[in-house]
Design an enzyme around this catalytic site. Structure first.
Site, PDB file in Angstrom:
ATOM      1  N   TRP A 104       0.715  -1.120   0.001  1.00 48.14           N
ATOM      2  CA  TRP A 104      -0.175   0.139  -0.054  1.00 48.14           C
ATOM      3  C   TRP A 104       0.521   1.072  -0.029  1.00 48.14           C
ATOM      4  O   TRP A 104       0.697   2.178  -0.823  1.00 48.14           O
ATOM      5  CB  TRP A 104      -0.948   0.015   1.246  1.00 48.14           C
ATOM      6  CG  TRP A 104      -1.331   1.381   1.552  1.00 48.14           C
ATOM      7  CD1 TRP A 104      -1.351   1.895   2.875  1.00 48.14           C
ATOM      8  CD2 TRP A 104      -2.167   2.291   0.798  1.00 48.14           C
ATOM      9  NE1 TRP A 104      -1.860   3.445   2.679  1.00 48.14           N
ATOM     10  CE2 TRP A 104      -2.341   3.330   1.453  1.00 48.14           C
ATOM     11  CE3 TRP A 104      -2.554   2.190  -0.600  1.00 48.14           C
ATOM     12  CZ2 TRP A 104      -3.029   4.721   1.078  1.00 48.14           C
ATOM     13  CZ3 TRP A 104      -3.355   3.266  -0.770  1.00 48.14           C
ATOM     14  CH2 TRP A 104      -3.543   4.530  -0.287  1.00 48.14           C
ATOM     15  N   HIS A 105       1.998   1.171   0.784  1.00 43.78           N
ATOM     16  CA  HIS A 105       2.783   2.421   0.953  1.00 43.78           C
ATOM     17  C   HIS A 105       3.543   2.470  -0.325  1.00 43.78           C
ATOM     18  O   HIS A 105       3.868   3.866  -0.784  1.00 43.78           O
ATOM     19  CB  HIS A 105       3.620   2.486   2.044  1.00 43.78           C
ATOM     20  CG  HIS A 105       2.811   2.691   3.451  1.00 43.78           C
ATOM     21  ND1 HIS A 105       3.263   3.992   4.406  1.00 43.78           N
ATOM     22  CD2 HIS A 105       1.824   2.078   4.043  1.00 43.78           C
ATOM     23  CE1 HIS A 105       2.579   3.873   5.186  1.00 43.78           C
ATOM     24  NE2 HIS A 105       1.632   2.727   5.213  1.00 43.78           N
ATOM     25  N   ASP A 106       3.845   1.630  -1.147  1.00 41.24           N
ATOM     26  CA  ASP A 106       4.446   1.908  -2.281  1.00 41.24           C
ATOM     27  C   ASP A 106       3.656   2.188  -3.325  1.00 41.24           C
ATOM     28  O   ASP A 106       3.728   3.178  -4.206  1.00 41.24           O
ATOM     29  CB  ASP A 106       5.122   0.850  -2.792  1.00 41.24           C
ATOM     30  CG  ASP A 106       5.949   0.575  -4.046  1.00 41.24           C
ATOM     31  OD1 ASP A 106       6.915   1.755  -4.032  1.00 41.24           O
ATOM     32  OD2 ASP A 106       5.914  -0.263  -4.916  1.00 41.24           O
ATOM     33  N   ASN A 150       5.566   6.980   6.336  1.00 37.42           N
ATOM     34  CA  ASN A 150       6.001   5.530   6.572  1.00 37.42           C
ATOM     35  C   ASN A 150       6.322   5.033   7.915  1.00 37.42           C
ATOM     36  O   ASN A 150       6.657   3.608   8.238  1.00 37.42           O
ATOM     37  CB  ASN A 150       7.183   5.275   5.457  1.00 37.42           C
ATOM     38  CG  ASN A 150       6.564   5.272   4.119  1.00 37.42           C
ATOM     39  OD1 ASN A 150       5.452   4.661   3.665  1.00 37.42           O
ATOM     40  ND2 ASN A 150       7.374   5.714   3.159  1.00 37.42           N
TER      41      ASN A 150
END
Length: 123
Positions: free
Chosen positions: A13-15, A47
């Site tokens: 998700w964070h990527d 992050n």
């Protein structure tokens, strides 16, 4: 059922979550491009929620878990690997099989990472 590897889901998700449809040029538009492997992006405030209180070890450990797979299958991009790990985590936890389109392109250097603030932090 195996324990749900939440960090792999959050890594994907964070990527991918930095995608901006209003930016046409790649890699500036962000998205699933493997940029999260670079320290400059790991240290973005949003992050930090993936980390332990002693630093960024939570996210770093998630990346380290995938590195041997990347080393063995060097033709697989980090972007595809992050998304595959996430989809596998969901399936292993009893969720649905998530179809994935492969062929994502990785950014090649830290300067191609999205700028700080593209991914919202915790509320």
């Amino acid at each position: 059922m195996r324990p749900f590897p939440l960090k792999q889901l959050r890594l994907a998700w964070h990527d991918a979550g930095t995608y901006n449809k209003n930016i046409e040029e790649w890699p500036l538009r962000g998205g699933a491009n493997g940029s999260l492997r670079f320290e400059i992006e790991i240290k973005h405030a949003a992050n930090a929620t993936l980390s332990s209180q002693s630093g960024f070890s939570g996210l770093v450990n998630a990346l380290k878990l995938l590195q041997p797979i990347k080393d063995k299958y060097s033709g697989v991009t980090y972007a595809d690997l992050f998304q595959l790990a996430s989809a596998t985590a969901v399936e292993e936890a009893g969720g649905p099989k998530i179809p994935i389109k492969y062929g994502k392109v990785d950014v090649s250097e830290p300067e191609q990472c999205p700028e700080e603030g593209r991914l919202p932090g915790m509320f």
